[in-house]
Design a protein around this motif. Structure first.
Motif: not given
Length: 459
Positions: A241-244, A248, A251, A260, A262, A264, A271, A296
């Motif tokens: 579960i990744y931030d904006r 890349p 990832l 994967m 998002s 963000g 948001s 991040s």
């Protein structure tokens, strides 16, 4: 990427090689490992080629190549070690509809043959698009030393066992079974079969795996600044579960089978809510997944870490934190500066330009003092607010301010200005990426240029 790597089915397919010297021999030694139907066209074939033909391993046509010799061929190699002859036979092969490789001629080849590590059926292909064959050989040597010579045997036996392994639920449990098997170094077929049976029994009777969560810092963007522990977490994750703002390139390091998602967030923009992110984390972990919550920079720095930990605790889910290099550290390194310096400041403040309630308020009076240093996250859209608050509390309009966009990434940009010119400098710069604002610091090169200009003006 100019050449897309594929593994082509050659079993029972025709492959033609034109040439009978060393270049042809080099290709044939590889091709003879396949189950292709090989044909060699050569007026003066090497003795090895004649012997292989006598053994029935290939078909030899001992004359110069003619039209139609490459008909129905899937691949064709021009290996005559003569530019004119290679060009002639390549043209004939093109007309016959074959894919053509001209040995040692990247420009005129439709495909290239990579360096290979052969543990049949496990094959590792290494290509550099002709740019660095020596590097490809070095990588091959490194991989050869890492992979057990018995890996091919294990893979062949494992392949035959796949139907039995399907008794395990698809997903995490099945992956763990195969990971356990291939973590071993088994010398014989009987030992491999016995090991597979015992492992299957163990995994079928194992209790359901409990999910867990790793809250991982992805660093400022440069993949080389990712920690080893973060890299291992990505390699093992079932769900990411990744931030904006996660790059890349980072990832891409996640396990190919990982889900994967998002999550963000964008300041003053659309948001995913924090509650929705918490639900995602908890739901997947409850299903038994190894969840990596990828943030991040460093998750402990303005990353809503406490809220996600609280959600895990409330759900009874195990969690751990993998710190990352915060963006401010990468950005100040790009300036050639340090956060603290004797005679200038003995402390630094990490603050945010805005929070969930809007523009963030701080101790502006203290920050306005001469010599204070602050790293301001999310300060791009709140720059005018920050500028106004500091000037209102007596900060010198000539206080050095530096803005770093996309810190550590190839598109990094550094803007050196002053507090009085912070706006309109930012507006005019039209920054598109994430940016940090440094109060009281300037890039070392820009600072030197400014001091030189002042000296020249004084003379």
């Amino acid at each position: 990427m100019k050449h897309f790597p594929i593994f082509m089915a050659l079993e029972g397919r025709r492959v033609v090689v034109s040439g009978g010297g060393e270049a042809a021999l080099a290709k044939l030694r590889l091709l003879l490992k396949t189950e292709a139907k090989l044909t060699v066209v050569a007026k003066t074939p090497a003795p090895e080629i004649v012997d292989w033909a006598a053994e029935g391993r290939l078909t030899l046509i001992d004359r110069a190549m003619e039209a139609g010799d490459a008909l129905c061929a899937r691949l064709f190699y021009a290996a005559n070690e003569d530019d004119a002859e290679d060009a002639r036979v390549a043209d004939l092969a093109h007309r016959d509809g074959a894919l053509v490789n001209v040995v040692d001629n990247l420009q005129d080849s439709q495909f290239i043959t990579p360096a290979m590590v052969d543990r049949d059926p496990v094959v590792v292909a290494i290509g550099t698009e002709g740019a660095a064959p020596v590097l490809a050989r070095a990588i091959k040597k490194d991989i050869e030393e890492r992979l057990s010579p018995r890996l091919g045997l294990m893979a062949r036996i494992g392949k035959a066992f796949r139907a039995k392994a399907d008794a395990l639920p698809f997903g995490v449990k099945r992956r763990e079974f195969w990971a356990d098997y291939y973590a071993q170094d088994i010398a014989t077929e009987d030992a491999a079969a016995s090991t597979l049976d015992s492992l299957l029994d163990k995994h079928l009777n194992a209790s359901a795996k409990e999910g867990r969560v790793e809250l991982v810092g992805a660093g400022p963007g440069d993949p080389d600044l990712l920690t080893l522990k973060a890299r291992k977490a990505l390699d093992a994750a079932d769900v990411v579960i990744y931030d904006r703002l996660v790059a890349p390139e980072i990832l891409e390091l996640a396990r190919r089978e990982a889900v994967m998602l998002s999550a963000g967030k964008e300041g003053f923009g659309p948001s995913v809510t924090q509650d929705a992110i918490n639900d995602m984390i908890v739901t997947h972990a409850r299903d038994g997944a190894h969840v990596v919550r990828l943030k991040s920079g460093d998750p402990t720095m303005f990353g809503r870490l406490d809220e996600e930990i609280a959600a895990c605790d409330a759900a009874g889910i195990a969690w751990s934190v993998v710190p990352g290099i915060t963006s401010a550290s990468a950005a100040v390194a790009a300036l050639g500066q340090s956060f603290t310096k004797r005679g200038r400041n003995s402390g630094v403040r990490f603050i945010t330009g805005h929070d969930t309630k809007g523009f963030a308020d701080h101790d502006w009076k203290t920050l306005a003092r001469e010599g204070e240093v602050a790293a301001i996250y999310m300060g791009k859209k709140s720059a005018r607010f920050i500028q106004g608050r500091l000037l209102m509390h007596g900060a010198d309009a000539l206080t050095q301010v530096t803005v770093i966009e996309n810190a550590s990434r190839p598109e990094q940009r550094i803007l050196a200005t002053t507090l009085g010119e912070l706006e309109p400098t930012l507006t005019n710069a039209k920054l598109a990426g994430p940016a940090l604002v440094f109060l009281g610091l300037a890039p070392r090169a820009a600072l030197s240029a400014a001091q030189q200009h002042e000296m020249e003006a004084a003379i």
